[in-house]
Write a protein that holds these residues in place. Structure first.
Motif, PDB file in Angstrom:
ATOM      1  N   HIS A   7       0.856  -1.184   0.000  1.00 25.45           N
ATOM      2  CA  HIS A   7       0.000   0.000   0.000  1.00 25.45           C
ATOM      3  C   HIS A   7       0.892   1.233   0.000  1.00 25.45           C
ATOM      4  O   HIS A   7       2.065   1.171   0.383  1.00 25.45           O
ATOM      5  CB  HIS A   7      -0.948   0.013   1.202  1.00 25.45           C
ATOM      6  N   ASP A  40      -1.873   4.823   4.605  1.00 31.10           N
ATOM      7  CA  ASP A  40      -2.763   4.162   5.544  1.00 31.10           C
ATOM      8  C   ASP A  40      -4.181   4.201   4.996  1.00 31.10           C
ATOM      9  O   ASP A  40      -4.574   5.140   4.307  1.00 31.10           O
ATOM     10  CB  ASP A  40      -2.697   4.863   6.896  1.00 31.10           C
ATOM     11  N   ASN A  41      -4.950   3.170   5.317  1.00 33.27           N
ATOM     12  CA  ASN A  41      -6.342   3.137   4.895  1.00 33.27           C
ATOM     13  C   ASN A  41      -7.127   4.241   5.601  1.00 33.27           C
ATOM     14  O   ASN A  41      -6.931   4.492   6.789  1.00 33.27           O
ATOM     15  CB  ASN A  41      -6.944   1.774   5.228  1.00 33.27           C
ATOM     16  N   ALA A  73      -9.767   5.746   7.652  1.00 36.50           N
ATOM     17  CA  ALA A  73     -10.714   5.234   8.632  1.00 36.50           C
ATOM     18  C   ALA A  73     -10.642   6.114   9.864  1.00 36.50           C
ATOM     19  O   ALA A  73      -9.624   6.783  10.098  1.00 36.50           O
ATOM     20  CB  ALA A  73     -10.392   3.780   8.997  1.00 36.50           C
ATOM     21  N   ARG A 118      -7.345   6.977  12.082  1.00 32.58           N
ATOM     22  CA  ARG A 118      -6.135   6.775  11.297  1.00 32.58           C
ATOM     23  C   ARG A 118      -5.547   8.121  10.892  1.00 32.58           C
ATOM     24  O   ARG A 118      -6.279   9.084  10.650  1.00 32.58           O
ATOM     25  CB  ARG A 118      -6.421   5.950  10.040  1.00 32.58           C
ATOM     26  N   TRP A 171      -8.065  -3.034  -3.622  1.00 30.40           N
ATOM     27  CA  TRP A 171      -9.295  -2.708  -2.896  1.00 30.40           C
ATOM     28  C   TRP A 171      -9.282  -1.344  -2.207  1.00 30.40           C
ATOM     29  O   TRP A 171     -10.323  -0.745  -2.017  1.00 30.40           O
ATOM     30  CB  TRP A 171      -9.565  -3.764  -1.816  1.00 30.40           C
ATOM     31  N   GLN A 172      -8.120  -0.819  -1.818  1.00 29.86           N
ATOM     32  CA  GLN A 172      -8.107   0.331  -0.911  1.00 29.86           C
ATOM     33  C   GLN A 172      -8.496   1.614  -1.649  1.00 29.86           C
ATOM     34  O   GLN A 172      -7.783   2.083  -2.531  1.00 29.86           O
ATOM     35  CB  GLN A 172      -6.731   0.476  -0.254  1.00 29.86           C
ATOM     36  N   ASN A 189      -8.842   4.962  -0.824  1.00 30.98           N
ATOM     37  CA  ASN A 189      -8.209   6.287  -0.745  1.00 30.98           C
ATOM     38  C   ASN A 189      -6.951   6.391  -1.603  1.00 30.98           C
ATOM     39  O   ASN A 189      -6.673   7.436  -2.188  1.00 30.98           O
ATOM     40  CB  ASN A 189      -7.917   6.687   0.696  1.00 30.98           C
ATOM     41  N   GLU A 190      -6.168   5.317  -1.726  1.00 32.23           N
ATOM     42  CA  GLU A 190      -4.961   5.417  -2.542  1.00 32.23           C
ATOM     43  C   GLU A 190      -5.314   5.530  -4.027  1.00 32.23           C
ATOM     44  O   GLU A 190      -4.612   6.211  -4.788  1.00 32.23           O
ATOM     45  CB  GLU A 190      -4.006   4.250  -2.272  1.00 32.23           C
TER      46      GLU A 190
END
Length: 292
Positions: free
Chosen positions: A36, A39-40, A42, A45, A108-109, A111-112
């Motif tokens: 990644h 950070d995801n 959330a 975070r 899947w993530q 924000n990136e």
């Protein structure tokens, strides 16, 4: 059952290297790194938290940590073209002398993708693209040249040289979806990985066996790996991902459950193990349960 450590990429390289070297010196089997760029997103975070890039870290560790296997959990297909990734994987396998496991997933993530302007398609399209990517990886890593005409990827007599040291280099597929992803695992993966407690892994492993049977493939041809956050002494925190442990005896019992369910490798994220000497001591405690 193999036992591997997963140092988080959101820490300094010297801290990751400390964990990897300790694992190498104390009888652990592998070290994995997540793929990644941030950070995801959330609650709670830090959106500015630093994150080291996976491919560079794995290559760096492979050059200086001499014994354990190195792997990725998992390269995101949406931002890693499979032809480029095949060349990266072959190179890291040479750097490590044949100790690399290529872990890949559909991506899947959110924000990136949003921040970098990378398309994150709906799940069906993402999985369709992932299947094509696995065809490309199999071709480039295992055949002299590859011609492929798909909807998402096109190769014309493509080469990937040198080939990996391992023949074949193991391809790990991460994911636990029972409607389609485990079918993809059954067809393409040498290794399967997902999150879960022993009961969840036992259930999903049985579903994977069914998909292997439909493919006419021996279920034993797909190694089973899983991870959960680990607590060594103390209360289990409330987290969206599975957490095991608590007392050392409880942790020993849960690790034994994974082993009894036929898991081939248990992977320990280091996020709840503390820092410095505390983390190394926690690793030693976990390691003592490997064959208990």
């Amino acid at each position: 059952m193999r036992l591997s450590i997963w140092p988080g990429a959101g820490q300094r390289y010297d801290e990751i290297l400390e964990v990897a070297r300790h694992a190498d010196e104390t009888g652990w089997d592998g070290v994995y790194v997540a793929d990644h760029f941030m950070d995801n997103a959330a609650p709670g975070r830090d959106p500015m938290a630093p994150t080291l890039e996976c491919g560079t870290v794995v290559a760096a560790l492979g050059a200086v940590v001499p014994r354990v296997r190195l792997g990725t959990l998992v390269y995101g297909n949406t931002y890693r073209h499979p032809a480029v990734l095949a060349n990266m994987a072959a190179t890291v396998d040479h750097v490590t002398g044949g100790r690399f496991t290529l872990g890949v997933g559909a991506g899947w993530q959110v924000n990136e993708h949003e921040q970098y302007g990378i398309e994150l398609p709906p799940v069906k399209q993402r999985l369709d693209r992932f299947v094509e990517a696995l065809e490309v990886l199999h071709g480039l890593l295992r055949r002299p040249n590859t011609t492929f005409a798909g909807e998402y990827y096109r190769l014309a007599g493509a080469v990937c040289e040198p080939k990996p040291v391992q023949d074949p280099l193991p391809i790990l597929v991460g994911g636990g979806g029972e409607r389609r992803m485990l079918g993809i695992v059954a067809k393409y993966a040498d290794v399967w990985n997902t999150w879960g407690t022993p009961d969840v892994i036992a259930h999903k492993s049985a579903v994977l066996d069914e998909f292997c049977a439909r493919q006419g493939r021996d279920p034993k041809a797909v190694a089973r790996t899983a991870q959960a956050h680990v607590v060594v002494g103390g209360e289990l925190p409330a987290m969206p991902m599975p957490v095991i442990g608590g007392s050392p005896q409880r942790l020993r019992d849960v690790i034994a459950e994974y082993r009894g369910n036929g898991l081939d490798e248990f992977i320990v994220p280091d996020g709840l193990l503390g820092k410095g000497k505390d983390r190394l001591q926690a690793m030693d405690t976990i390691r003592s349960f490997k064959d208990a």
